[in-house]
Write a protein that holds these residues in place. Structure first.
Motif, PDB file in Angstrom:
ATOM      1  N   TRP A 116       0.819  -1.224   0.000  1.00 59.24           N
ATOM      2  CA  TRP A 116       0.000   0.000   0.000  1.00 59.24           C
ATOM      3  C   TRP A 116       0.851   1.272   0.000  1.00 59.24           C
ATOM      4  O   TRP A 116       0.304   2.377   0.039  1.00 59.24           O
ATOM      5  CB  TRP A 116      -0.924   0.019   1.220  1.00 59.24           C
ATOM      6  CG  TRP A 116      -1.954  -1.062   1.189  1.00 59.24           C
ATOM      7  CD1 TRP A 116      -1.825  -2.344   1.639  1.00 59.24           C
ATOM      8  CD2 TRP A 116      -3.273  -0.946   0.658  1.00 59.24           C
ATOM      9  NE1 TRP A 116      -2.989  -3.049   1.435  1.00 59.24           N
ATOM     10  CE2 TRP A 116      -3.903  -2.210   0.839  1.00 59.24           C
ATOM     11  CE3 TRP A 116      -3.997   0.088   0.053  1.00 59.24           C
ATOM     12  CZ2 TRP A 116      -5.213  -2.453   0.422  1.00 59.24           C
ATOM     13  CZ3 TRP A 116      -5.297  -0.164  -0.345  1.00 59.24           C
ATOM     14  CH2 TRP A 116      -5.896  -1.419  -0.169  1.00 59.24           C
ATOM     15  N   LYS A 117       2.127   1.129  -0.069  1.00 59.41           N
ATOM     16  CA  LYS A 117       3.000   2.311   0.022  1.00 59.41           C
ATOM     17  C   LYS A 117       2.870   3.189  -1.221  1.00 59.41           C
ATOM     18  O   LYS A 117       2.584   2.709  -2.325  1.00 59.41           O
ATOM     19  CB  LYS A 117       4.466   1.899   0.212  1.00 59.41           C
ATOM     20  CG  LYS A 117       5.140   1.328  -1.008  1.00 59.41           C
ATOM     21  CD  LYS A 117       6.591   1.004  -0.725  1.00 59.41           C
ATOM     22  CE  LYS A 117       7.262   0.429  -1.956  1.00 59.41           C
ATOM     23  NZ  LYS A 117       7.306   1.387  -3.074  1.00 59.41           N
ATOM     24  N   ILE A 167      -4.612   1.068   7.155  1.00 55.19           N
ATOM     25  CA  ILE A 167      -3.977   1.169   5.840  1.00 55.19           C
ATOM     26  C   ILE A 167      -4.847   0.531   4.762  1.00 55.19           C
ATOM     27  O   ILE A 167      -5.032   1.089   3.676  1.00 55.19           O
ATOM     28  CB  ILE A 167      -2.582   0.509   5.861  1.00 55.19           C
ATOM     29  CG1 ILE A 167      -1.669   1.207   6.867  1.00 55.19           C
ATOM     30  CG2 ILE A 167      -1.959   0.531   4.468  1.00 55.19           C
ATOM     31  CD1 ILE A 167      -1.433   2.660   6.606  1.00 55.19           C
ATOM     32  N   TYR A 207       5.538   8.276   8.121  1.00 54.32           N
ATOM     33  CA  TYR A 207       4.546   7.276   7.705  1.00 54.32           C
ATOM     34  C   TYR A 207       3.394   7.872   6.897  1.00 54.32           C
ATOM     35  O   TYR A 207       2.779   7.168   6.095  1.00 54.32           O
ATOM     36  CB  TYR A 207       4.057   6.500   8.929  1.00 54.32           C
ATOM     37  CG  TYR A 207       5.185   5.671   9.517  1.00 54.32           C
ATOM     38  CD1 TYR A 207       5.710   4.587   8.814  1.00 54.32           C
ATOM     39  CD2 TYR A 207       5.778   6.014  10.728  1.00 54.32           C
ATOM     40  CE1 TYR A 207       6.774   3.847   9.315  1.00 54.32           C
ATOM     41  CE2 TYR A 207       6.843   5.277  11.246  1.00 54.32           C
ATOM     42  CZ  TYR A 207       7.339   4.198  10.529  1.00 54.32           C
ATOM     43  OH  TYR A 207       8.406   3.477  11.019  1.00 54.32           O
ATOM     44  N   TRP A 219       2.715   6.199   3.201  1.00 52.88           N
ATOM     45  CA  TRP A 219       1.444   5.594   2.810  1.00 52.88           C
ATOM     46  C   TRP A 219       0.427   6.548   2.172  1.00 52.88           C
ATOM     47  O   TRP A 219      -0.583   6.086   1.637  1.00 52.88           O
ATOM     48  CB  TRP A 219       0.801   4.925   4.025  1.00 52.88           C
ATOM     49  CG  TRP A 219       1.353   3.559   4.279  1.00 52.88           C
ATOM     50  CD1 TRP A 219       1.377   2.499   3.417  1.00 52.88           C
ATOM     51  CD2 TRP A 219       1.943   3.089   5.497  1.00 52.88           C
ATOM     52  NE1 TRP A 219       1.945   1.402   4.005  1.00 52.88           N
ATOM     53  CE2 TRP A 219       2.305   1.730   5.287  1.00 52.88           C
ATOM     54  CE3 TRP A 219       2.202   3.661   6.737  1.00 52.88           C
ATOM     55  CZ2 TRP A 219       2.912   0.955   6.263  1.00 52.88           C
ATOM     56  CZ3 TRP A 219       2.802   2.894   7.714  1.00 52.88           C
ATOM     57  CH2 TRP A 219       3.162   1.550   7.483  1.00 52.88           C
TER      58      TRP A 219
END
Length: 221
Positions: free
Chosen positions: A18-19, A51, A84, A88
């Motif tokens: 999911w990055k 996420i 973060y 993401w």
């Protein structure tokens, strides 16, 4: 995902899927570091839920706040929530000034608690104000010489009074410079010819200074 080693835990692989950032190796280290911390607190499932669902109504995902508030990942330091959120959500994120915590985040970075929330969906991106451009001249003009002064060398107010007991010289004419000794030197052409160019400049400067002083004394008096 070819950079991910075979022994990378499955949860790390899922989170890396999911990055948004393109830094493969660094992102992998950042996620592994976070997963290791969250396993101790039991918040790993909550992170994966936030996420994968991209839902801001998830719970806070916290890690301990360091002394300087920053987190180090592979020789690079940064604020944990910025790291973060960039990984993401917003890969072009520059600083914490572009982030604002949502209202129901209990451990937002700005609250300065012992724990910091790194749930990327507990932060919103805000527009930073654009400062107007500052115009700076490319070339600075430096005066190489002073502008010429009006020549009042031989003039004073016609109603100048001499001190008591001092009579003007026979060649005194109203409006002529009031310092006879300097006037005498100024009229001595032989003396002037003997001066160097630098001395002449100083001589002219002194004469003008005497003139300004004389006129100042007159007007003040």
């Amino acid at each position: 995902m070819s950079s991910i080693l075979p022994f990378t835990p499955p949860v790390v692989k899922r989170l890396l899927g999911w990055k948004k950032s393109a830094e493969e190796k660094w992102c992998e280290k950042a996620v592994k570091s976070l997963v290791k911390k969250l396993k101790k607190t039991g918040r790993l499932d909550e992170l994966e839920k936030a996420i994968t669902t991209q839902n801001c109504n998830t719970k806070c995902v916290t890690i301990p706040r360091s002394l300087d508030g920053r987190l180090q990942v592979s020789h690079r330091k940064g604020l944990p929530h910025v790291i973060y959120c960039r990984l993401w959500r917003w890969p072009d994120l520059h600083s914490h000034h572009e982030l604002k915590a949502i209202e129901n985040c209990e451990y937002a970075f700005n609250l300065k608690k012992d724990e910091v929330c790194v749930n990327p969906y507990h932060y919103q991106r805000v527009e930073t104000p654009v400062l107007p451009p500052v115009l700076v001249p490319r070339h600075t003009e430096i005066l190489t010489e002073l502008p010429p002064l009006d020549d009042y060398t031989h003039s004073i107010p016609e109603n100048t009074n001499f001190p008591a007991g001092i009579e003007p010289q026979s060649n005194y004419i109203p409006g002529i410079f009031a310092f006879p000794s300097l006037l005498k030197i100024g009229m001595d052409t032989n003396f002037i010819h003997k001066l160097s160019s630098i001395h002449k400049l100083w001589f002219d400067f002194l004469k003008k200074c005497f003139l300004i002083l004389n006129r100042t004394v007159y007007f003040v008096g």
